[in-house]
Design an enzyme around this catalytic site. Structure first.
Site, PDB file in Angstrom:
ATOM      1  CG  ASP A 185      -1.943  -1.095   1.182  1.00 27.33           C
ATOM      2  OD1 ASP A 185      -2.738  -1.120   0.239  1.00 27.33           O
ATOM      3  OD2 ASP A 185      -1.935  -1.941   2.096  1.00 27.33           O
ATOM      4  CG  ASP A 203      -7.729  -3.313  -3.860  1.00 30.32           C
ATOM      5  OD1 ASP A 203      -8.112  -4.224  -4.598  1.00 30.32           O
ATOM      6  OD2 ASP A 203      -8.241  -3.095  -2.746  1.00 30.32           O
TER       7      ASP A 203
HETATM    8  N1  GLY Z   1      -7.316  -1.365  -0.820  1.00 31.13           N
HETATM    9  C1  GLY Z   1      -8.317  -1.733   0.063  1.00 31.13           C
HETATM   10  C2  GLY Z   1      -9.705  -1.375  -0.310  1.00 31.13           C
HETATM   11  O1  GLY Z   1     -10.037  -0.912  -1.376  1.00 31.13           O
HETATM   12  O2  GLY Z   1     -10.536  -1.611   0.542  1.00 31.13           O
END
Ligand code: GLY
Length: 400
Positions: free
Chosen positions: A116, A181
């Site tokens: 992330d 994501d």
């Molecule tokens: N990256 C985590 C979400 O979209 O919840």
């Protein structure tokens, strides 16, 4: 001049349903929402300063839930929103807020156990660097990018999303999970290649985008949430979900990350296949028969409880931001849809009355229903992408 006035009038009519008299040109509409955001988030900033904590959402008891200390994938969003508001208002308080709260996690730039870092550092330090040109921020972004690319496996051609030896994900039997994501982390890598002159970050980003394009999408251009790979051979082991209703369903925020991700990849590469992919995903989202009239999707398109299922304003905000940008590459093809989404988000159904909603802007987002976490709540990233979409929308019309 007359033609210009007429087309402006038609645009206003299409965007906001009225021609004369209407003060709501796109710029006026955006300015109104930004004024509200400044007022509401100033209250949130007061709360945050008092607690010395970075806000994330509201918990199940209706209390403020701050970002997790140690590491939280959402920790970059409130500082990022503060940079946006500093850019708009020039108020020193927003710059100080961004600086204070991003400094609290600066040392996370060294972490290599999470994918992330792009979300976290690009949204905060990345926006800060664009606005202030502070060289120290550039260094932070480079270090975070170096940490992120340690997760790249050239055999797979992807950056690994989650470690598999701890946490809830260790129970899924995955070896090298990659989630849609993760496309959002690539923006920091493209920027790192520009700011350092070293192509290695961009090369990783392109390889990841290509592998995801090949394996994450179904024939209708909806996407899986998780693709698990064999790290030794690069073979796909399974296609599943973590945050959606089922492996074969369309998790709303996943579709939003996909359209945003490929639009952004086109911005940096001018590679037509990314532009085509972004449009296919946009068309899937907008033409989905179950998309509600106000264009705010249910949290998963295939939840059998629909229409008695929560909406996800965060997915709508991410999509709106992507569609405005995509319109700039497609002769305005999606600008009407973006306007309609923004209009819905700005309505009292989704925008909280000043002083309510624990001082977040948007209501009705979903974190993760399968984890029974953050259901029908405000989220710091819904607010971030909403403000980003508003700024892009104003910019789009200013440049026209
Ligand atoms: N990256 C985590 C979400 O979209 O919840």
């Amino acid at each position: 001049m007359k033609i210009f006035n007429l087309s402006l009038c038609i645009l206003c009519l299409f965007l906001f349903g009225a021609c004369t008299p209407t003060p709501d040109s796109p710029a006026t509409f955006v300015d109104k929402q930004l004024k509200n955001a400044d007022a509401q988030l100033s209250l949130l900033l007061t709360d945050a300063l008092e607690a010395n904590r970075n806000p994330r959402t509201i918990d199940a008891a209706g209390e403020m839930h701050w970002v997790r200390q140690g590491f939280d994938w959402t920790e970059g969003f409130f500082p990022g929103t503060s940079w946006f508001l500093y850019d708009v208002t020039k108020k020193d308080a927003w710059k100080a807020a961004a600086e204070k709260f991003q400094a609290q996690y600066e040392d996370h730039k060294y972490l290599t156990g999470f994918h992330d870092l792009g979300f976290i550092f690009n949204c905060s330090y990345g926006n800060g660097y664009k606005i202030t040109k502070n060289k120290a921020y550039k260094e932070v972004l480079k270090t975070a990018s170096d940490s992120l690319i340690t997760r790249f496996n050239p055999t797979v051609g992807s950056i690994m999303s989650w470690d598999v030896h701890h946490g809830w994900q260790s129970k899924r039997g995955w070896k090298f999970p990659v989630i849609i994501d993760n496309m959002m982390n690539l923006e920091m890598l493209f920027e790192a290649s520009i700011s350092t002159g070293d192509p290695k970050y961009k090369e990783v980003a392109i390889a990841h985008a290509d592998t995801t394009l090949k394996n994450h999408f179904r024939e209708d251009y909806s996407c899986y949430h998780v693709v698990d790979y064999d790290p030794e051979t690069g073979a796909v082991r399974s296609k599943q979900t973590a945050q959606g209703f089922s492996d074969s369903s369309a998790w709303a925020r996943g579709q939003a990350w996909a359209v945003y991700g490929y639009t952004m990849c086109y911005r940096y590469t001018q590679d037509e296949k990314y532009l085509e992919q972004a449009q296919k995903v946009a068309d899937y989202i907008l033409q989905y028969p179950g998309l509600p009239e106000d264009l705010i999707p249910y949290w998963d398109y295939n939840d059998p409880k629909i229409p008695n299922a929560p909406r996800d304003a965060s997915a709508a905000a991410v999509t709106a931001s992507a569609l405005v940008e995509l319109s700039g590459y497609t002769n305005g093809k999606y600008i009407q849809d973006a306007a309609n989404i923004l209009k819905s988000l700005a309505s009292p159904e989704y925008t909280a009355t000043l002083g309510t909603n624990k001082h977040f802007i948007l209501k009705h987002s979903v974190g993760s229903i399968p984890h029974n976490n953050e259901i029908d709540v405000p989220l710091n990233y819904a607010d971030y992408y909403y403000i980003e979409a508003l700024l892009k929308f104003k910019d789009y019309h200013t440049k026209k």
